[in-house]
Design a protein around this motif. Structure first.
Motif, short mmCIF file in Angstrom:
data_model
loop_
_atom_site.label_atom_id
_atom_site.label_comp_id
_atom_site.label_asym_id
_atom_site.label_seq_id
_atom_site.Cartn_x
_atom_site.Cartn_y
_atom_site.Cartn_z
N GLY A 125 0.80 -1.22 0.00
CA GLY A 125 0.00 0.00 0.00
C GLY A 125 0.83 1.27 0.00
O GLY A 125 0.40 2.31 0.48
N VAL A 126 2.03 1.20 -0.56
CA VAL A 126 2.91 2.37 -0.63
C VAL A 126 2.58 3.14 -1.90
O VAL A 126 2.58 2.57 -2.99
CB VAL A 126 4.39 1.95 -0.64
N ALA A 127 2.28 4.42 -1.74
CA ALA A 127 1.98 5.27 -2.89
C ALA A 127 3.21 6.08 -3.26
O ALA A 127 3.99 6.48 -2.39
CB ALA A 127 0.82 6.20 -2.56
N ALA A 128 3.37 6.37 -4.54
CA ALA A 128 4.49 7.16 -5.01
C ALA A 128 4.36 8.60 -4.50
O ALA A 128 3.26 9.15 -4.42
CB ALA A 128 4.54 7.15 -6.53
N THR A 129 5.49 9.20 -4.17
CA THR A 129 5.52 10.59 -3.73
C THR A 129 5.18 11.51 -4.90
O THR A 129 4.51 12.52 -4.74
CB THR A 129 6.92 10.93 -3.17
N ALA A 130 5.66 11.18 -6.08
CA ALA A 130 5.41 11.94 -7.30
C ALA A 130 5.50 10.99 -8.47
O ALA A 130 6.03 9.89 -8.34
CB ALA A 130 6.42 13.08 -7.43
N ALA A 131 5.00 11.43 -9.62
CA ALA A 131 5.09 10.60 -10.81
C ALA A 131 6.56 10.30 -11.12
O ALA A 131 7.41 11.20 -11.04
CB ALA A 131 4.44 11.31 -12.00
N ALA A 132 6.85 9.06 -11.43
CA ALA A 132 8.23 8.65 -11.68
C ALA A 132 8.74 9.21 -13.00
O ALA A 132 8.06 9.17 -14.01
CB ALA A 132 8.31 7.13 -11.70
N VAL A 133 9.92 9.76 -12.93
CA VAL A 133 10.63 10.24 -14.12
C VAL A 133 11.96 9.49 -14.11
O VAL A 133 12.69 9.55 -13.13
CB VAL A 133 10.87 11.77 -14.05
N PRO A 134 12.29 8.78 -15.20
CA PRO A 134 13.54 8.02 -15.20
C PRO A 134 14.75 8.89 -14.86
O PRO A 134 14.92 9.98 -15.41
CB PRO A 134 13.63 7.50 -16.64
N GLY A 135 15.53 8.43 -13.90
CA GLY A 135 16.74 9.14 -13.49
C GLY A 135 16.52 10.24 -12.48
O GLY A 135 17.47 10.90 -12.08
N VAL A 136 15.28 10.43 -12.05
CA VAL A 136 14.98 11.47 -11.06
C VAL A 136 14.53 10.80 -9.77
O VAL A 136 13.59 10.01 -9.76
CB VAL A 136 13.90 12.46 -11.56
N GLU A 137 15.22 11.10 -8.69
CA GLU A 137 14.92 10.54 -7.38
C GLU A 137 14.01 11.52 -6.63
O GLU A 137 14.32 12.71 -6.52
CB GLU A 137 16.23 10.36 -6.62
N VAL A 138 12.88 11.03 -6.13
CA VAL A 138 11.93 11.86 -5.38
C VAL A 138 11.69 11.19 -4.04
O VAL A 138 11.25 10.05 -3.98
CB VAL A 138 10.60 12.03 -6.14
N TRP A 187 9.18 17.68 3.82
CA TRP A 187 10.11 18.18 2.81
C TRP A 187 10.16 17.19 1.67
O TRP A 187 10.29 15.99 1.88
CB TRP A 187 11.50 18.37 3.39
N LEU A 188 10.09 17.72 0.44
CA LEU A 188 10.18 16.90 -0.76
C LEU A 188 11.53 17.17 -1.40
O LEU A 188 11.86 18.30 -1.74
CB LEU A 188 9.05 17.26 -1.73
N PHE A 189 12.34 16.13 -1.55
CA PHE A 189 13.64 16.24 -2.19
C PHE A 189 13.53 15.65 -3.58
O PHE A 189 13.10 14.51 -3.75
CB PHE A 189 14.70 15.47 -1.39
N VAL A 190 13.89 16.44 -4.58
CA VAL A 190 13.86 16.00 -5.98
C VAL A 190 15.28 16.13 -6.52
O VAL A 190 15.81 17.24 -6.61
CB VAL A 190 12.87 16.84 -6.82
N LEU A 191 15.90 15.01 -6.83
CA LEU A 191 17.29 15.00 -7.30
C LEU A 191 17.35 14.42 -8.70
O LEU A 191 16.97 13.27 -8.93
CB LEU A 191 18.16 14.15 -6.36
#
Length: 193
Positions: free
Chosen positions: A144-157, A167-171
């Protein structure tokens, strides 16, 4: 909701108990090959492998079968694996995928075991990217784990939360510009986004 135990060769009793309590209490744990083999003194745990996690995983490994450099094995779910295989027997767990070829055809390579209120998964080999991704997708969905944000290849959220906020970290780990949908206050630009 999900803990990954990646090739934890040395596991003391406290680590073994923490994983056990987590799963028993309703968590989902993914343990990978060659884990729980020895205690904190590098003494092999008796009774079969993966000693520290054997009962939680519902399996017993009798023998290790490392693969030759460059050798791969096929799995019956369409996946591939390399580096390592383990000759394991089910002791309550269910096979999710088994080897098709290599030194252990027909032997389970990935297992799933209900333990207490949770689920323990075992991956007895090093799976390819697609197989790993598929398995992780299944585990997080079941947990039941939901994604923090839509997945973008190579981007860590990653979202971190505490008493004083979230806090949301987007790398971006790529050389290209990428966009991740989010709203809040941007600490870098000092503005609402």
């Amino acid at each position: 909701k999900v803990v990954v135990v990646p090739t934890l060769y040395l596991a003391d009793d406290a680590a073994a108990e923490a994983v056990r309590a987590f799963v028993e209490g309703g968590g989902h744990a993914v343990v990978t090959y060659f884990s729980g083999i020895v205690d904190e003194n590098d003494h092999v745990r008796p009774g079969g492998y993966p000693g520290a996690f054997r009962d939680v995983l519902g399996i017993k490994v009798d023998e290790f079968s490392p693969l030759l450099e460059g050798q791969q094995v096929a799995l019956d779910d369409g996946g591939r694996a390399d580096v390592w295989t383990e000759d394991l027997r089910l002791a309550g767990a269910q096979a999710v995928a088994s080897y098709v070829d290599g030194p252990l055809p027909g032997v389970p390579a990935i297992t799933r075991h209900t333990f207490g209120a949770g689920t323990a998964w075992y991956v007895a080999t090093r799976t390819d990217h697609a197989t790993t991704s598929s398995l992780v997708g299944r585990v997080v969905a079941e947990a039941g784990v939901a994604a923090t944000a839509a997945a973008v290849p190579g981007v860590e959220v990653v979202r971190r939360s505490g008493e004083s906020g979230s806090w949301l970290f987007v790398l971006n780990h790529t050389a290209s510009e990428a966009t991740a949908a989010a709203s809040g206050y941007d600490l870098v630009s000092q503005s609402e986004v």
